[in-house]
Design a protein around this motif. Structure first.
Motif, mmCIF file in Angstrom:
data_model
loop_
_atom_site.group_PDB
_atom_site.id
_atom_site.type_symbol
_atom_site.label_atom_id
_atom_site.label_comp_id
_atom_site.label_asym_id
_atom_site.label_seq_id
_atom_site.Cartn_x
_atom_site.Cartn_y
_atom_site.Cartn_z
ATOM 1 N N LEU A 236 0.830 -1.200 0.000
ATOM 2 C CA LEU A 236 0.000 0.000 0.000
ATOM 3 C C LEU A 236 0.867 1.252 0.000
ATOM 4 N N ALA A 237 1.973 1.234 0.732
ATOM 5 C CA ALA A 237 2.878 2.387 0.757
ATOM 6 C C ALA A 237 3.422 2.680 -0.639
ATOM 7 N N GLY A 238 3.761 1.638 -1.388
ATOM 8 C CA GLY A 238 4.223 1.833 -2.758
ATOM 9 C C GLY A 238 3.145 2.452 -3.631
ATOM 10 N N ILE A 239 1.912 2.021 -3.437
ATOM 11 C CA ILE A 239 0.788 2.588 -4.184
ATOM 12 C C ILE A 239 0.598 4.052 -3.810
ATOM 13 N N ILE A 240 0.644 4.346 -2.511
ATOM 14 C CA ILE A 240 0.476 5.726 -2.047
ATOM 15 C C ILE A 240 1.606 6.603 -2.577
ATOM 16 N N ASP A 241 2.849 6.131 -2.496
ATOM 17 C CA ASP A 241 3.980 6.905 -3.005
ATOM 18 C C ASP A 241 3.824 7.222 -4.491
ATOM 19 N N ILE B 53 -4.632 4.077 9.179
ATOM 20 C CA ILE B 53 -3.791 3.739 8.024
ATOM 21 C C ILE B 53 -2.493 4.538 8.062
ATOM 22 N N CYS B 54 -2.588 5.842 8.300
ATOM 23 C CA CYS B 54 -1.394 6.698 8.310
ATOM 24 C C CYS B 54 -0.359 6.226 9.327
ATOM 25 N N GLU B 55 -0.808 5.935 10.526
ATOM 26 C CA GLU B 55 0.128 5.510 11.571
ATOM 27 C C GLU B 55 0.808 4.193 11.220
ATOM 28 N N GLN B 56 0.082 3.296 10.560
ATOM 29 C CA GLN B 56 0.663 1.989 10.253
ATOM 30 C C GLN B 56 1.504 1.984 8.975
ATOM 31 N N VAL B 57 1.156 2.817 7.994
ATOM 32 C CA VAL B 57 1.862 2.803 6.713
ATOM 33 C C VAL B 57 3.087 3.726 6.729
ATOM 34 N N LEU B 58 3.169 4.647 7.680
ATOM 35 C CA LEU B 58 4.253 5.636 7.746
ATOM 36 C C LEU B 58 5.658 5.045 7.619
ATOM 37 N N GLU C 285 3.142 12.350 7.754
ATOM 38 C CA GLU C 285 3.407 12.919 9.079
ATOM 39 C C GLU C 285 2.552 14.167 9.315
ATOM 40 N N ASN C 286 2.398 14.982 8.270
ATOM 41 C CA ASN C 286 1.557 16.172 8.364
ATOM 42 C C ASN C 286 0.094 15.779 8.603
ATOM 43 N N MET C 287 -0.362 14.736 7.915
ATOM 44 C CA MET C 287 -1.746 14.294 8.086
ATOM 45 C C MET C 287 -1.975 13.755 9.501
ATOM 46 N N ILE C 288 -1.010 13.035 10.042
ATOM 47 C CA ILE C 288 -1.134 12.529 11.410
ATOM 48 C C ILE C 288 -1.237 13.700 12.391
ATOM 49 N N LYS C 289 -0.398 14.716 12.200
ATOM 50 C CA LYS C 289 -0.447 15.907 13.059
ATOM 51 C C LYS C 289 -1.831 16.559 12.960
ATOM 52 N N PHE C 290 -2.359 16.662 11.739
ATOM 53 C CA PHE C 290 -3.684 17.246 11.519
ATOM 54 C C PHE C 290 -4.776 16.415 12.194
ATOM 55 N N ARG C 291 -4.763 15.107 11.987
ATOM 56 C CA ARG C 291 -5.809 14.238 12.538
ATOM 57 C C ARG C 291 -5.775 14.190 14.062
ATOM 58 N N LYS C 292 -4.624 14.411 14.671
ATOM 59 C CA LYS C 292 -4.538 14.401 16.138
ATOM 60 C C LYS C 292 -5.280 15.575 16.767
ATOM 61 N N THR C 293 -5.636 16.577 15.975
ATOM 62 C CA THR C 293 -6.369 17.719 16.524
ATOM 63 C C THR C 293 -7.867 17.446 16.647
ATOM 64 N N PHE C 294 -8.326 16.285 16.173
ATOM 65 C CA PHE C 294 -9.746 15.943 16.243
ATOM 66 C C PHE C 294 -10.010 15.128 17.497
ATOM 67 N N ASN C 295 -11.042 15.548 18.247
ATOM 68 C CA ASN C 295 -11.431 14.752 19.406
ATOM 69 C C ASN C 295 -12.494 13.757 18.971
ATOM 70 N N HIS C 296 -12.931 12.949 19.865
ATOM 71 C CA HIS C 296 -13.883 11.899 19.518
ATOM 72 C C HIS C 296 -15.306 12.219 19.949
ATOM 73 N N LYS C 297 -15.596 13.482 20.203
ATOM 74 C CA LYS C 297 -16.956 13.875 20.556
ATOM 75 C C LYS C 297 -17.721 14.155 19.274
ATOM 76 N N LEU C 298 -18.802 13.461 19.084
ATOM 77 C CA LEU C 298 -19.613 13.658 17.885
ATOM 78 C C LEU C 298 -20.308 15.010 17.922
ATOM 79 N N GLY C 299 -20.344 15.665 16.772
ATOM 80 C CA GLY C 299 -21.079 16.918 16.665
ATOM 81 C C GLY C 299 -20.361 18.118 17.244
ATOM 82 N N THR C 300 -19.082 18.018 17.561
ATOM 83 C CA THR C 300 -18.346 19.135 18.125
ATOM 84 C C THR C 300 -17.744 19.968 17.000
#
Length: 182
Positions: free
Chosen positions: A27-32, A106-111, A122-137
């Motif tokens: 998958l990493a080869g496909i993504i690259d 996927i990002c964490e495992q394919v990195l 790495e940028n996407m992981i940093k971005f996704r870490k800013t999301f909490n798990h509260k629905l509708g926030t």
């Protein structure tokens, strides 16, 4: 609620799926080669705050590739035929997309397997870490918005062809012409 809305609604307790190393390497080869990490900020009239989105998208004309991805990773896929002003393309272009918590998983495992798109991931992981798990926030802190904006700008630079162009990095304010003027 329609079936589509139920499908796209984020589960409250997403459980990360561990994938096999050989599948992640392929998958990493496909993504690259064919992948794009995209971060966007959508403004809607009915919402006072912007909606932030991040996704991993792969486009290809070979449907077998997407059958393999779906078999091992799931995700969302679609097909379309592109047109230009002069002609219509003959083959369908298939698209595969990951978003939300599945994208983070996927990002964490394919990195570790990525070469070309490692910084994008790495940028996407940093971005996704800013999301909490509260629905509708929708409301987030100024610090979170700042991090998301930095990730958006980094993503634009990483995805820009002009960003890597040698003429852009020329420090001479009055560059000489490439060819002599007669």
């Amino acid at each position: 609620m329609t079936r589509r809305n139920a499908y796209y609604r984020r589960p409250e307790n997403y459980v990360a799926v561990p994938y096999k190393a050989e599948h992640l390497a392929y998958l990493a080869g496909i993504i690259d080669g064919e992948g794009c990490f995209w971060i966007g900020k959508l403004k809607q009239k009915e919402r006072p705050l912007p909606q932030w989105r991040g996704l991993l998208k792969i486009d290809n004309t070979d449907k077998k590739l997407f059958e393999w991805i779906d078999q091992y990773f799931g995700g969302t896929s679609s097909a379309r035929t592109r047109s230009t002003s002069s002609r219509k393309f003959e083959r369908e272009i298939h698209t595969w997309t990951f978003t939300g918590d599945r994208l983070m998983n996927i990002c964490e495992q394919v990195l570790p397997y990525l070469v070309i798109k490692k910084e994008h991931c790495e940028n996407m992981i940093k971005f996704r870490k800013t999301f909490n798990h509260k629905l509708g926030t929708w409301q987030v802190s100024d610090e979170t918005n700042k991090i998301r904006q930095e990730c958006l700008e980094a993503s634009r630079k990483l995805n820009s062809r002009w960003y890597l162009h040698p003429l852009k990095h020329n420090s001479d304010p009055n560059p000489s012409p490439l060819l002599p003027v007669s």
